[in-house]
Design a protein around this motif. Structure first.
Motif, PDB file in Angstrom:
ATOM      1  N   ARG A   1      -6.777  -8.708  -4.021  1.00  0.00           N
ATOM      2  CA  ARG A   1      -7.447  -9.725  -4.415  1.00  0.00           C
ATOM      3  C   ARG A   1      -5.516  -9.629  -4.361  1.00  0.00           C
ATOM      4  O   ARG A   1      -4.847  -9.031  -4.740  1.00  0.00           O
TER       5      ARG A   1
ATOM      6  N   SER B   1      -7.643   3.440  -0.770  1.00  0.00           N
ATOM      7  CA  SER B   1      -8.083   1.991  -0.619  1.00  0.00           C
ATOM      8  C   SER B   1      -8.619   1.194   0.689  1.00  0.00           C
ATOM      9  O   SER B   1      -9.415   1.153   1.266  1.00  0.00           O
TER      10      SER B   1
ATOM     11  N   GLY C   1      -1.937  -3.348 -14.539  1.00  0.00           N
ATOM     12  CA  GLY C   1      -1.290  -3.081 -14.198  1.00  0.00           C
ATOM     13  C   GLY C   1      -0.202  -1.992 -15.509  1.00  0.00           C
ATOM     14  O   GLY C   1       0.764  -1.048 -14.990  1.00  0.00           O
TER      15      GLY C   1
ATOM     16  N   THR D   1      -1.510  -3.621  -8.342  1.00  0.00           N
ATOM     17  CA  THR D   1      -2.208  -2.370  -7.387  1.00  0.00           C
ATOM     18  C   THR D   1      -3.243  -3.183  -7.214  1.00  0.00           C
ATOM     19  O   THR D   1      -4.324  -2.337  -6.552  1.00  0.00           O
ATOM     20  N   ARG D   2      -3.629  -4.234  -7.536  1.00  0.00           N
ATOM     21  CA  ARG D   2      -5.191  -4.771  -7.248  1.00  0.00           C
ATOM     22  C   ARG D   2      -5.230  -5.388  -6.320  1.00  0.00           C
ATOM     23  O   ARG D   2      -6.060  -5.279  -5.327  1.00  0.00           O
TER      24      ARG D   2
ATOM     25  N   THR E   1       0.573  -0.900  -0.419  1.00  0.00           N
ATOM     26  CA  THR E   1       0.156  -0.125   0.168  1.00  0.00           C
ATOM     27  C   THR E   1       0.698   1.056   0.569  1.00  0.00           C
ATOM     28  O   THR E   1       0.347   1.864  -0.530  1.00  0.00           O
TER      29      THR E   1
ATOM     30  N   HIS F   1       3.057  -5.180 -11.585  1.00  0.00           N
ATOM     31  CA  HIS F   1       2.646  -3.681 -11.302  1.00  0.00           C
ATOM     32  C   HIS F   1       0.867  -4.193 -11.278  1.00  0.00           C
ATOM     33  O   HIS F   1       0.357  -3.755 -10.185  1.00  0.00           O
ATOM     34  N   GLY F   2      -0.037  -4.667 -12.446  1.00  0.00           N
ATOM     35  CA  GLY F   2      -1.289  -5.665 -12.276  1.00  0.00           C
ATOM     36  C   GLY F   2      -1.522  -5.636 -10.609  1.00  0.00           C
ATOM     37  O   GLY F   2      -2.791  -5.432  -9.840  1.00  0.00           O
ATOM     38  N   ALA F   3      -0.910  -6.794 -10.600  1.00  0.00           N
ATOM     39  CA  ALA F   3      -0.972  -8.042  -9.127  1.00  0.00           C
ATOM     40  C   ALA F   3      -0.601  -6.742  -7.702  1.00  0.00           C
ATOM     41  O   ALA F   3      -1.762  -7.136  -6.328  1.00  0.00           O
TER      42      ALA F   3
ATOM     43  N   THR G   1       4.613  -5.572 -16.050  1.00  0.00           N
ATOM     44  CA  THR G   1       3.501  -4.859 -16.006  1.00  0.00           C
ATOM     45  C   THR G   1       2.431  -5.705 -15.804  1.00  0.00           C
ATOM     46  O   THR G   1       1.023  -5.312 -14.484  1.00  0.00           O
ATOM     47  N   VAL G   2       2.054  -7.217 -15.417  1.00  0.00           N
ATOM     48  CA  VAL G   2       1.235  -8.078 -15.058  1.00  0.00           C
ATOM     49  C   VAL G   2       1.694  -8.096 -13.195  1.00  0.00           C
ATOM     50  O   VAL G   2       0.389  -7.703 -13.433  1.00  0.00           O
TER      51      VAL G   2
ATOM     52  N   ARG H   1       2.080   1.619 -14.284  1.00  0.00           N
ATOM     53  CA  ARG H   1       3.101   1.537 -15.222  1.00  0.00           C
ATOM     54  C   ARG H   1       3.032   3.640 -15.335  1.00  0.00           C
ATOM     55  O   ARG H   1       3.694   3.645 -15.657  1.00  0.00           O
TER      56      ARG H   1
ATOM     57  N   THR I   1      -5.804  -7.751 -14.407  1.00  0.00           N
ATOM     58  CA  THR I   1      -4.821  -7.989 -13.905  1.00  0.00           C
ATOM     59  C   THR I   1      -3.797  -6.257 -14.673  1.00  0.00           C
ATOM     60  O   THR I   1      -3.288  -5.396 -14.028  1.00  0.00           O
TER      61      THR I   1
ATOM     62  N   ARG J   1      -3.385 -15.123  -7.023  1.00  0.00           N
ATOM     63  CA  ARG J   1      -4.240 -15.785  -7.691  1.00  0.00           C
ATOM     64  C   ARG J   1      -2.712 -15.336  -9.169  1.00  0.00           C
ATOM     65  O   ARG J   1      -2.971 -16.276 -10.579  1.00  0.00           O
ATOM     66  N   THR J   2      -2.588 -14.919  -9.415  1.00  0.00           N
ATOM     67  CA  THR J   2      -0.909 -14.254 -10.749  1.00  0.00           C
ATOM     68  C   THR J   2      -0.401 -14.838 -10.591  1.00  0.00           C
ATOM     69  O   THR J   2      -0.050 -15.076 -11.708  1.00  0.00           O
TER      70      THR J   2
ATOM     71  N   THR K   1      -4.094  -3.884  -3.155  1.00  0.00           N
ATOM     72  CA  THR K   1      -4.076  -2.745  -2.707  1.00  0.00           C
ATOM     73  C   THR K   1      -5.505  -1.946  -3.175  1.00  0.00           C
ATOM     74  O   THR K   1      -6.187  -1.886  -2.186  1.00  0.00           O
ATOM     75  N   ALA K   2      -5.245  -1.764  -3.669  1.00  0.00           N
ATOM     76  CA  ALA K   2      -6.818  -1.385  -4.480  1.00  0.00           C
ATOM     77  C   ALA K   2      -8.947  -2.554  -3.494  1.00  0.00           C
ATOM     78  O   ALA K   2      -9.481  -1.723  -3.550  1.00  0.00           O
ATOM     79  N   VAL K   3      -8.711  -3.315  -4.815  1.00  0.00           N
ATOM     80  CA  VAL K   3      -9.401  -4.757  -4.295  1.00  0.00           C
ATOM     81  C   VAL K   3      -9.054  -5.767  -3.971  1.00  0.00           C
ATOM     82  O   VAL K   3      -9.688  -6.992  -3.819  1.00  0.00           O
TER      83      VAL K   3
ATOM     84  N   LYS L   1      -6.471   4.355  -5.501  1.00  0.00           N
ATOM     85  CA  LYS L   1      -6.940   3.154  -5.325  1.00  0.00           C
ATOM     86  C   LYS L   1      -5.646   2.733  -3.967  1.00  0.00           C
ATOM     87  O   LYS L   1      -6.117   2.045  -3.461  1.00  0.00           O
TER      88      LYS L   1
ATOM     89  N   LEU M   1       2.544   1.916  -3.171  1.00  0.00           N
ATOM     90  CA  LEU M   1       1.605   2.086  -4.330  1.00  0.00           C
ATOM     91  C   LEU M   1       0.995   3.354  -4.060  1.00  0.00           C
ATOM     92  O   LEU M   1       0.738   4.624  -4.477  1.00  0.00           O
TER      93      LEU M   1
END
Lengths: 211, 211
Positions: free
Chosen positions: A172, B109, B162, A165-166, A100, A161-163, A158-159, B166, B158, A176-177, A168-170, B106, A103
């Motif tokens: 998740r 959150s 990401g 962010t998600r 968090t 970063h997405g993992a 990128t994946v 980024r 995801t 899983r990623t 923290t944000a939701v 986010k 982020l």
């Protein structure tokens, strides 16, 4: 500063970030986690921004040192191992809080050139590490010969970063990623992967891991 | 509130977020972009948090309405189209600023249950839309029969997060992710994709797009 002082202050910064988050963080909060006084912190650092800039630099050095050699017999194994460690760090207890805080710092990047520079270096280091492993695997014939190391590394970052962010944000789990990424390595990148015929399913034990 | 008043305040919130970011945003900033006074805003909303909560709800409604029907002859086309719009929104001018503001939200959150709830709804709506398109494509035989709509949708969401993070944190264009995603759809998901033999390359025009 001695190495010991630096380590002490950086550990304290980590703890304070986890406890208070980025926005609310004060030099006093960091001093409270440290053996040093707030005065000492101010002697070494102009303020919170300056200290956090050094902290990001310290994180990068630590990351580069820790990942200089990634365990594994083959490049495929090393790539799995590297992404495993990224997506589910061994110190999971404070992982949520730290994620968090990071982020929050990422969201500050457009307003703060020093943060942006450090984050960009980190992003590049991450890509370079992955690209090197993929390039090694190409050379050894473990990966499909049309895989591009740089493009693949960029996608995986990128994946990642997405993992983060998600998570923290939701709320998740990055776990899983982690499963997808293992499938991606085995089924899309590997020369003997699922393109041979059996689809995007995989029989790696990683896929058994819960969410 | 009339629909007109809501639209006015929400448009003003969008503009103020782009201009000031989340952390610095005040009710006065929003009023300055609106035809309404700060007093009127305070009459309808308890404060910045309350207004932003409504704003996130408004964004979700707008998203659901806009994506109720996704253009395209086939499911493959619709999936490309949908992810295109996500990764490179047509209103690109304020996209960077808005993306930054959303990343700040986010990052808030974990500290704000109302934001978290809205972001979670949005995440779910995104997954549902993608999963529906993939399920349709499975039924029509366009996607490989071992593709799981929910897992695939989750993965693509995801990747979307990401790309957004980024872009803000290290100034990397989501355009690049857009190319990967198109390749992923064509080469990994499609029944007639690259698994047939020609690797992860693709001849779609999307791949020609610059960064």
């Amino acid at each position: 500063m001695t190495d010991e002082t630096i380590d002490d202050i950086m550990d304290a910064t980590y703890c304070a970030l986890c406890k208070h988050g980025y926005a609310e963080l004060t030099m006093q909060d960091i001093a409270a986690e440290s053996t040093k006084s707030k005065g000492t912190l101010h002697y070494h650092f102009e303020g919170k921004g300056d200290l956090l800039e050094s902290f990001l630099e310290y994180l990068l050095d630590d990351f580069e040192e820790r990942t200089e050699t990634v365990p594994g017999e083959t490049s495929v194994e090393r790539l799995h191992e590297f992404l495993d460690e990224l997506l589910t760090p061994s110190d999971a207890e404070s992982a949520d809080e730290f994620r968090t805080a990071i982020l929050e710092i990422k969201a500050q990047s457009p307003y703060n050139a020093a943060y942006r520079e450090r984050l960009t270096e980190f992003d590049r280091a991450l890509r370079d590490r992955i690209a090197t492993i993929v390039a090694d695997g190409l050379e050894s014939g473990e990966f499909r010969d049309d895989v591009d190391p740089d493009e693949t590394a960029d996608f995986l970052v990128t994946v990642f970063h997405g993992a983060q962010t998600r998570a923290t944000a939701v709320d998740r789990s990055p776990e899983r990623t982690r499963r997808y990424v293992h499938e991606y390595i085995d089924d899309v990148l590997r020369a003997d992967g699922a393109s041979g015929g059996d689809g995007v399913s995989t029989n790696r034990d990683h896929t058994e891991a819960g969410e």
